[in-house]
Enzyme design. Structure first.
Site, mmCIF file in Angstrom:
data_model
loop_
_atom_site.group_PDB
_atom_site.id
_atom_site.type_symbol
_atom_site.label_atom_id
_atom_site.label_comp_id
_atom_site.label_asym_id
_atom_site.label_seq_id
_atom_site.Cartn_x
_atom_site.Cartn_y
_atom_site.Cartn_z
ATOM 1 C CB THR A 187 -0.966 -0.057 1.240
ATOM 2 O OG1 THR A 187 -1.635 -1.158 1.233
ATOM 3 C CG2 THR A 187 -1.732 1.185 1.162
ATOM 4 C CB SER A 231 2.154 -7.916 1.805
ATOM 5 O OG SER A 231 0.754 -8.431 2.119
ATOM 6 C CD GLN A 277 -6.553 -21.958 19.167
ATOM 7 O OE1 GLN A 277 -7.490 -21.139 19.957
ATOM 8 N NE2 GLN A 277 -6.651 -23.055 19.052
ATOM 9 C CB THR A 301 0.554 -3.915 6.404
ATOM 10 O OG1 THR A 301 -0.615 -3.908 5.808
ATOM 11 C CG2 THR A 301 1.253 -2.578 6.213
#
Length: 338
Positions: free
Chosen positions: A13, A58, A274, A89
């Site tokens: 971006t 990306s 997690q 990103t």
């Protein structure tokens, strides 16, 4: 003497601008960045730009591109004082983690940055991220680089690359380092927390290790999951299981039998959490003892991105002495808390 920084533009971006006729984002020629941002000419260092021939989203960045970047840094290591990689990103944490393992004996800054809005947007975060990253990439004291590791700079924070994860697709403050403190923060002054910086063995000469295997599978455990699906997937060298909390999984004889069959088939099993913050602790709860029984490897407090790229780097790597389990459990470049 002006420091020299090599800016490697891969895509993302940050290198976009809006086509006001169509309303769509398009990549601009990053070789013209000095026209887009004339303030770069006022900086106290020299910036040289090397754009990818074709800018990549990306999501298209992977092992092939990691090797290209590592090679280019190696080929130009003596010519420049610091390196800045502009990157999309979404997968920046993967690239930063992979490079941290591939660049050995690093004694110069390698900084990755990007932006949530295009550089041509009126409200963009791109300009601050880019300009401050250049300052950090050229920061030296007594002829020695202050930063000597792969890091990510984003929204006023400098973070260790292999400790980061992208946690927001919406806010400018998009990156977090939940299990390791920041390396620095920019405000009126460029602050560095020196005790948090990584240093390799001073005797190590800079070199690259481009070994990467893609024989890794990442699987998130969820309540009610049928583990018999594991038997239907092809054999892989490493299976990374993202489990509950500090290392628990549903406890049953079937679970033990299934995971043991995978281990008996020659697959290493790595366990990560997690939870964004904290890590794996076998034996803390009874439902984590299953992993000790089958000889699984604790990912401790590593991010998923770091665990994946570290596994890819270590599988069948002839440059490491010892077993995969021994090397994975070892802190190679600051990716694990001691």
């Amino acid at each position: 003497m002006k420091r020299k920084v090599l800016l490697i533009y891969t895509g993302g971006t940050i290198g976009m601008e809006k086509d006001y006729e169509t309303g769509s984002l398009r990549a601009f020629d990053f070789g013209n960045i000095f026209e887009k941002m004339p303030e770069m000419k006022l900086m106290e260092c020299e910036v040289f730009v090397h754009p990818f021939a074709k800018p990549l989203d990306s999501s298209d960045m992977g092992p092939h591109e990691w090797k290209i970047i590592a090679n280019y840094i190696f080929e130009n290591y003596t010519k420049y004082d610091g390196f800045l990689i502009l990157h999309g990103t979404d997968t920046m944490s993967y690239t930063a983690s992979a490079l941290s393992f591939m660049l050995k004996g690093l004694k110069k800054p390698v900084i990755l940055t990007g932006s949530q809005l295009p550089i041509g947007d009126l409200r963009t975060d791109a300009k601050e991220n880019l300009l401050t990253s250049i300052y950090y990439a050229s920061l030296y004291e007594k002829n020695e680089a202050v930063i000597q590791e792969v890091s990510i700079y984003f929204e006023y924070k400098l973070l260790r690359g292999n400790r980061t994860l992208k946690y927001s697709a919406e806010y400018f403050d998009a990156y977090s380092s939940p299990n390791y403190p920041i390396l620095g923060q920019s405000g009126v002054h460029l602050n560095i927390v020196k005790e948090n910086l990584y240093r390799c063995n001073s005797k190590d000469e800079f070199h690259i290790d481009l070994h990467i295997s893609e024989d890794v599978l990442f699987w998130r455990i969820f309540p009610g999951m049928k583990l018999n699906h594991f038997k239907e997937i092809p054999k892989m060298k490493v299976l990374i299981l993202q489990v509950f909390g500090s290392g628990t999984i549903f406890s049953s004889e079937k679970t033990l039998q299934t995971l043991q069959e995978i281990r008996n088939n020659g697959t290493e099993i790595v366990v990560v959490s997690q939870c964004i913050s904290g890590g794996i602790s076998f034996g803390k709860y009874e439902n984590s003892n299953i992993f000790s029984k089958i000889g699984a490897i604790s990912g401790k407090d590593m991010t998923a991105e770091s665990a994946i790229t570290k596994a890819m780097h270590l599988i069948d790597n002839p440059n490491y002495i010892g077993s995969f389990a021994e090397n994975f459990s070892r802190n190679i470049c600051g990716e694990i808390s001691d």
